[in-house]
Design a protein around this motif. Structure first.
Motif, mmCIF file in Angstrom:
data_model
loop_
_atom_site.group_PDB
_atom_site.id
_atom_site.type_symbol
_atom_site.label_atom_id
_atom_site.label_comp_id
_atom_site.label_asym_id
_atom_site.label_seq_id
_atom_site.Cartn_x
_atom_site.Cartn_y
_atom_site.Cartn_z
ATOM 1 N N VAL A 2 0.680 -1.553 -0.157
ATOM 2 C CA VAL A 2 0.206 0.174 0.727
ATOM 3 C C VAL A 2 0.834 1.176 0.331
ATOM 4 N N LEU A 3 0.514 2.381 -0.710
ATOM 5 C CA LEU A 3 1.468 3.330 -0.402
ATOM 6 C C LEU A 3 0.472 4.457 -0.555
ATOM 7 N N SER A 4 0.790 5.565 0.455
ATOM 8 C CA SER A 4 -0.449 7.013 -0.241
ATOM 9 C C SER A 4 0.584 7.906 0.110
ATOM 10 N N GLY A 5 0.286 9.468 -0.314
ATOM 11 C CA GLY A 5 0.583 10.450 0.283
ATOM 12 C C GLY A 5 0.343 12.070 0.502
ATOM 13 N N MET A 6 0.689 12.764 1.011
ATOM 14 C CA MET A 6 -0.427 13.539 1.972
ATOM 15 C C MET A 6 0.546 14.882 1.575
ATOM 16 N N ARG A 7 -0.138 15.913 1.188
ATOM 17 C CA ARG A 7 0.958 17.551 1.022
ATOM 18 C C ARG A 7 1.134 18.088 2.357
ATOM 19 N N PRO A 8 2.680 18.119 2.758
ATOM 20 C CA PRO A 8 2.024 18.922 4.015
ATOM 21 C C PRO A 8 1.879 20.487 3.711
ATOM 22 N N PHE A 10 4.219 5.562 3.511
ATOM 23 C CA PHE A 10 3.620 6.218 3.176
ATOM 24 C C PHE A 10 4.171 7.738 3.430
ATOM 25 N N PHE A 11 4.279 9.090 2.371
ATOM 26 C CA PHE A 11 4.477 9.946 2.453
ATOM 27 C C PHE A 11 4.864 11.120 2.475
ATOM 28 N N ALA A 12 5.652 12.199 2.727
ATOM 29 C CA ALA A 12 5.184 14.091 3.031
ATOM 30 C C ALA A 12 5.263 14.676 1.491
ATOM 31 N N ALA A 13 4.444 14.736 0.979
ATOM 32 C CA ALA A 13 4.233 14.202 -0.603
ATOM 33 C C ALA A 13 4.665 16.606 -0.927
ATOM 34 N N ASP A 14 5.726 16.369 -0.665
ATOM 35 C CA ASP A 14 6.586 17.338 -0.924
ATOM 36 C C ASP A 14 6.946 18.661 -2.120
ATOM 37 N N GLY A 43 1.431 18.068 -14.878
ATOM 38 C CA GLY A 43 2.833 17.163 -14.888
ATOM 39 C C GLY A 43 2.148 16.170 -13.244
ATOM 40 N N TYR A 44 1.156 16.899 -12.777
ATOM 41 C CA TYR A 44 1.113 17.266 -11.012
ATOM 42 C C TYR A 44 0.483 15.559 -11.373
ATOM 43 N N PRO A 45 -0.368 14.746 -11.346
ATOM 44 C CA PRO A 45 -1.168 13.398 -12.142
ATOM 45 C C PRO A 45 0.061 12.612 -12.347
ATOM 46 N N LEU A 62 3.115 13.265 -11.758
ATOM 47 C CA LEU A 62 4.277 12.537 -10.750
ATOM 48 C C LEU A 62 3.854 11.886 -9.704
ATOM 49 N N GLN A 63 2.325 12.330 -9.645
ATOM 50 C CA GLN A 63 1.747 11.122 -8.460
ATOM 51 C C GLN A 63 2.127 9.960 -8.923
ATOM 52 N N THR A 64 1.057 9.789 -10.320
ATOM 53 C CA THR A 64 2.069 7.731 -10.907
ATOM 54 C C THR A 64 3.382 7.487 -10.657
ATOM 55 N N ASP A 67 5.270 8.374 -8.201
ATOM 56 C CA ASP A 67 5.713 8.469 -6.436
ATOM 57 C C ASP A 67 4.398 6.988 -6.649
ATOM 58 N N ILE A 68 4.406 6.380 -7.393
ATOM 59 C CA ILE A 68 3.104 5.071 -7.586
ATOM 60 C C ILE A 68 4.092 3.875 -7.838
ATOM 61 N N ILE A 69 4.463 3.838 -8.768
ATOM 62 C CA ILE A 69 4.960 2.904 -9.656
ATOM 63 C C ILE A 69 6.075 2.264 -9.007
ATOM 64 N N ASP A 89 -11.840 11.872 -4.526
ATOM 65 C CA ASP A 89 -11.934 12.737 -5.798
ATOM 66 C C ASP A 89 -10.256 12.855 -6.242
ATOM 67 N N GLN A 90 -9.220 11.800 -5.396
ATOM 68 C CA GLN A 90 -8.259 11.530 -6.245
ATOM 69 C C GLN A 90 -7.939 10.071 -6.962
ATOM 70 N N VAL A 91 -9.429 9.511 -7.453
ATOM 71 C CA VAL A 91 -9.548 8.504 -8.371
ATOM 72 C C VAL A 91 -8.979 8.222 -9.478
ATOM 73 N N PRO A 92 -9.638 9.615 -10.381
ATOM 74 C CA PRO A 92 -9.070 9.817 -11.205
ATOM 75 C C PRO A 92 -7.300 10.070 -11.829
ATOM 76 N N HIS A 93 -6.607 10.253 -10.583
ATOM 77 C CA HIS A 93 -5.378 10.444 -9.497
ATOM 78 C C HIS A 93 -5.012 8.559 -10.315
ATOM 79 N N VAL A 94 -5.363 8.074 -9.421
ATOM 80 C CA VAL A 94 -4.684 6.049 -10.076
ATOM 81 C C VAL A 94 -5.352 5.647 -10.862
HETATM 82 N N1 TRP Z 1 -2.260 14.015 -4.516
HETATM 83 C C1 TRP Z 1 -2.192 13.495 -3.824
HETATM 84 C C2 TRP Z 1 -3.622 14.915 -2.052
HETATM 85 O O1 TRP Z 1 -3.208 15.889 -2.860
HETATM 86 C C3 TRP Z 1 -1.117 13.116 -2.513
HETATM 87 C C4 TRP Z 1 -0.565 12.406 -3.584
HETATM 88 C C5 TRP Z 1 0.692 12.874 -3.738
HETATM 89 C C6 TRP Z 1 -0.429 11.196 -3.104
HETATM 90 N N2 TRP Z 1 1.404 11.083 -4.073
HETATM 91 C C7 TRP Z 1 0.361 10.571 -4.445
HETATM 92 C C8 TRP Z 1 -1.896 9.962 -3.256
HETATM 93 C C9 TRP Z 1 0.467 9.264 -4.512
HETATM 94 C C10 TRP Z 1 -1.471 8.709 -3.083
HETATM 95 C C11 TRP Z 1 -0.154 7.928 -3.656
HETATM 96 O O2 TRP Z 1 -4.290 14.283 -1.613
#
Ligand code: TRP
Length: 327
Positions: free
Chosen positions: A6-12, A39-43, A130-132, A134-136, A138-140, A152-157
């Protein structure tokens, strides 16, 4: 059977509030026992909107990590790290950009929505588009199987699924296709009835001292049709009642429900009870917060260790990526 990842991030971008807890952290905490969690801080993601005043990001990373640890994310169970310390995310983002058709990014709903909403900032940047992607990356890069996110984040996944497939199609199978992990999120609004958010100035923060929690709770909106204390109320449309459902004992929820409808409990009294429940709920979290705040060196050690573990995985994936792409 090895555990799924499992991986997830949160913007600080500021202090954490109760909305972050019910919306993400409570869930992440549960996942730690069943999955191999990252789990990571998406700075870098925070930079896409905060590029003009970046101080808030560094301060928030430390605050956020203290909050994560205090609510029960554990370095023994999860890998906790900071995006910008793992440069491999940037390399993968660049390589993926070569195979990403622009329309795939332009049609991501958050792109236009956020541009319309955050009018105080110029979001017509390359980085924001390019935000999504970069998120891609992060995930893969961690070959995550599941990505716990809000709706709200499902389209990014979804985008990361398409990009993973496209990469595998051109260069051979390197990436698993990740799934969003949607969880039922109880609705907690801010004290003014809008979405809880630091920028609306309506949030109850994890670090709010008891007096602040009491003051904010007493200002909460209730059923607007209830004018006199004896008027029968409707808990179904009352934000205070939503809070009770999340934080109060089921017996209290039943009693408040009954007494509100009968008009035998007033909103003021009801809010006082809720405030004490919230204060009691936050007390042990704040004790932990104080402990970590006194020992920030320990927090940095935890992060260094997490970054080290994350980097090993990311570096390994990048070896495979370069080999597959023949570069
Ligand atoms: N975009 C996510 C948000 O605003 C934060 C985020 C960045 C994220 N990279 C990620 C979430 C990778 C899940 C996986 O909440």
């Amino acid at each position: 059977m090895p555990k799924l990842r499992v991986l997830s991030g949160m913007r600080p971008t500021g202090k954490l509030h109760l909305g972050h807890l019910v919306g993400a952290l409570d869930n992440w905490k549960q996942l730690q026992d069943e999955y191999d969690c990252f789990f990571f801080a998406a700075d870098w993601h925070a930079l896409t909107t905060e590029y003009a005043a970046t101080e808030i990001i560094r301060e928030s990373i430390q605050d956020m990590m203290v909050d994560w640890l205090s609510v029960g994310l554990s370095p023994k169970k999860s890998v906790l790290f900071i995006q910008s310390r793992i440069k491999e995310h940037a390399e993968l983002h660049l390589l993926l950009s070569m195979i990403t058709p622009l329309p795939w990014l332009e049609r991501v709903p958050t792109y236009k929505e956020q541009q319309q909403e955050l009018t105080t900032r110029d979001l017509s940047t390359y980085g924001f588009l390019g935000y999504p992607l970069l998120q891609t990356a992060d995930i893969i890069i961690y070959k995550a199987d599941k990505v716990p996110v809000g709706i709200d984040q499902v389209p990014h996944v979804e985008l990361s699924r398409e990009i993973a497939r496209r990469f595998n199609f051109y260069y051979g199978p390197v990436f698993p296709v990740p799934d969003p992990l949607l969880t039922e999120i109880p609705k907690l609004l801010g004290i003014d009835g809008r979405k809880m958010s630091k920028s609306y100035d309506n949030a109850i923060f994890i670090s709010d001292p008891p007096e602040e929690v009491r003051r904010k709770t007493s200002a909460m909106f209730t059923d607007p049709n209830r004018i006199k204390r004896t008027d029968p109320g409707n808990p179904d449309i009352c934000n205070v009642f939503s809070f009770h459902k999340v934080y109060s004992h089921p017996e209290t929820v039943d009693r408040v429900n009954r007494e509100c409808r009968q008009g035998t409990i007033g909103c003021v009294e009801d809010k006082k009870q809720l405030a004490e429940t919230l204060v009691a709920y936050l007390a042990p979290i704040q004790e932990e917060r104080a402990r970590y705040t006194r020992n920030l060196k320990r927090v940095e050690e935890i992060l260094e260790d997490g970054c080290e573990r994350a980097r090993r995985v990311a570096a390994q994936t990048m070896e495979e990526v370069r080999a597959a792409m023949k570069i």
